[in-house]
Scaffold this active site. Sequence first.
Site, PDB file in Angstrom:
ATOM      1  N   CYS A   1      -2.271  -3.717   8.544  1.00 49.98           N
ATOM      2  CA  CYS A   1      -1.856  -2.282   9.020  1.00 49.98           C
ATOM      3  C   CYS A   1      -1.279  -2.382  10.411  1.00 49.98           C
ATOM      4  CB  CYS A   1      -3.083  -1.263   8.731  1.00 49.98           C
ATOM      5  SG  CYS A   1      -3.905  -1.489   7.239  1.00 49.98           S
TER       6      CYS A   1
ATOM      7  N   CYS B   1       0.934  -1.169   0.027  1.00 49.00           N
ATOM      8  CA  CYS B   1       0.066   0.016   0.171  1.00 49.00           C
ATOM      9  C   CYS B   1       0.951   0.972   0.120  1.00 49.00           C
ATOM     10  CB  CYS B   1      -0.779   0.021   1.310  1.00 49.00           C
ATOM     11  SG  CYS B   1       0.035   0.035   2.750  1.00 49.00           S
TER      12      CYS B   1
END
Length: 146
Positions: free
Chosen positions: A103, A33
């Site tokens: 994350c 990402c």
Amino acid sequence: MYSEKVMDHFTNPRNVGEIEDASGVGTVGNAKCGDIMRIYLDIDEDGIIRDCKFKTFGCGAAVATSSMATELVMGKTVQEALQVTNKAVMEALDGLPPVKVHCSLLAEEAIHAALWDYAEKNEIVIEGLKKPKNDIHEDEEDGEEY
Ligand code: FES
């Protein structure tokens, strides 16, 4: 889809900033990402984390997990800080949606990278700490994509 705690830490993140002359700094990135997280640790001579700050260039879940991670390691010993895994951070946040679990890994890796930096600077070995894989050194940042 996000818990109240995640929303709270995202909209009102704790311990944002930098520590000058930090005992250890860890910067990690997620290649998929492109998000980057940096954690600063101030560790006293007894090996206790006195201060912790972070900077995250990333999604809301990354911001919330770094914020919670800094709160969890504050006041802990170096060994105790190793127990602050992404699972522990997620539990403290009352969970994350499955697509956002990766994350939270950034927060764990950033703490480990900062502890690794501290260990290297002080020429000590922290039992159970492995060299972080996604550590980004300043001099390697140029011209590379994360
Ligand atoms: Fe990249 Fe969350 S989407 S850290």
